[in-house]
Design a protein around this motif. Structure first.
Motif, PDB file in Angstrom:
ATOM      1  N   TRP A 149       0.862  -1.172   0.000  1.00  0.00           N
ATOM      2  CA  TRP A 149       0.000   0.000   0.000  1.00  0.00           C
ATOM      3  C   TRP A 149       0.905   1.230   0.000  1.00  0.00           C
ATOM      4  O   TRP A 149       2.022   1.192   0.525  1.00  0.00           O
ATOM      5  N   LEU A 198      -0.749  -4.821   6.426  1.00  0.00           N
ATOM      6  CA  LEU A 198      -1.030  -3.638   7.249  1.00  0.00           C
ATOM      7  C   LEU A 198      -0.351  -3.660   8.607  1.00  0.00           C
ATOM      8  O   LEU A 198      -0.657  -2.830   9.477  1.00  0.00           O
ATOM      9  N   ARG A 202      -8.631   0.242  10.845  1.00  0.00           N
ATOM     10  CA  ARG A 202      -8.961  -0.552   9.653  1.00  0.00           C
ATOM     11  C   ARG A 202     -10.210   0.022   8.977  1.00  0.00           C
ATOM     12  O   ARG A 202     -11.170  -0.695   8.674  1.00  0.00           O
ATOM     13  N   PHE A 231      -8.826   0.243   3.989  1.00  0.00           N
ATOM     14  CA  PHE A 231      -8.214  -0.769   4.845  1.00  0.00           C
ATOM     15  C   PHE A 231      -9.258  -1.677   5.481  1.00  0.00           C
ATOM     16  O   PHE A 231      -8.930  -2.768   5.951  1.00  0.00           O
ATOM     17  N   ALA A 248      -9.354  -4.790   3.114  1.00  0.00           N
ATOM     18  CA  ALA A 248      -7.998  -5.124   2.696  1.00  0.00           C
ATOM     19  C   ALA A 248      -7.931  -6.442   1.926  1.00  0.00           C
ATOM     20  O   ALA A 248      -7.163  -6.586   0.968  1.00  0.00           O
ATOM     21  N   TRP A 295      -9.084  -5.884  -1.627  1.00  0.00           N
ATOM     22  CA  TRP A 295      -8.052  -5.146  -2.358  1.00  0.00           C
ATOM     23  C   TRP A 295      -6.887  -6.069  -2.700  1.00  0.00           C
ATOM     24  O   TRP A 295      -6.343  -6.019  -3.808  1.00  0.00           O
TER      25      TRP A 295
END
Length: 224
Positions: free
Chosen positions: A113, A143, A185, A189, A192, A195
């Motif tokens: 990211w 993350l 989050r 996010f 996630a 993504w």
């Protein structure tokens, strides 16, 4: 101005405070909601970059990036044709935020990211305008780790007057907002996993820029 339809090609432009265009990137619209404009591109997507920046990128020379910022400060640049390379890109841009959240993909999947600190969106007929403010946040795919990137360049553009005190305060507030999103989050996010699973559809056409008007290019001493 209404929203952009999914599948449409739009142009992201970085526009200097002088009103001159610093860069252009063709992107495909994936979604356009009140929360954010979501766009994407893949290798081969058309772009126009300032000559000093393009040379620094091609050479892999960070000192060349410093020269590019100095060209920006003096107004001595022109745009040359370029193409997006190496990665697929997914971009989430809230209209009033001083940042965008980007995800970069290689053949192995989500690489990282990347939070780009930049001006809020200004919609145009062909897409949207913003302005990159040099500092970034790089976040691991899961993350769990992150690090600031280009703090030295950010300090340099501050010294050059490219980033004003007001913009600096907006960036500081945006940093806190992004770190809170990571902790909670929230925003992209919160999704996630979706993504991470995303990939550019091979049947999609390569995003292309509209042709410039006659005389649009080469308007500065260091034109590409």
């Amino acid at each position: 101005m209404g929203g952009f339809e999914a599948g449409r090609t739009v142009v992201r432009r970085d526009v200097h405070h002088s009103g001159r265009v610093w860069s252009e990137q063709a992107l495909r619209v994936l979604a356009d909601t009140g929360e954010a404009l979501v766009t994407a591109c893949a290798p081969g997507a058309e772009a126009r970059w300032p000559a000093p920046y393009a040379k620094a990128r091609d050479d892999g020379n960070r000192s060349g990036r410093t020269e590019a910022f100095e060209a920006m400060a003096t107004g001595a640049w022109g745009l040359g044709d370029a193409v997006w390379q190496e990665t697929e890109l997914l971009l989430w841009k809230p209209p009033t935020a001083w940042f965008s959240v980007n995800a970069f993909y290689t053949s192995g999947g989500l690489r990282n990211w990347y939070v780009n600190f930049e001006h809020p969106t200004r919609r145009t007929t062909d897409g949207f305008d913003t302005f990159d403010l040099a500092v970034d946040l790089v976040v691991a795919p899961d993350l769990t780790r992150w690090e600031w990137k280009d703090e030295d360049e950010y300090a340099h553009v501050r010294r050059l007057g490219i980033v004003s005190d007001a913009e600096h305060r907006a960036v500081d507030a945006a940093r806190d907002e992004v770190l809170a999103m990571l902790a909670e989050r929230s925003g992209p996010f919160a999704h996630a996993r979706q993504w991470a699973a995303w990939r550019w559809e091979p049947t999609w056409p390569t995003p292309r820029l509209p042709r410039p008007a006659a005389g649009e290019r080469g308007v500065a001493p260091e034109g590409g």
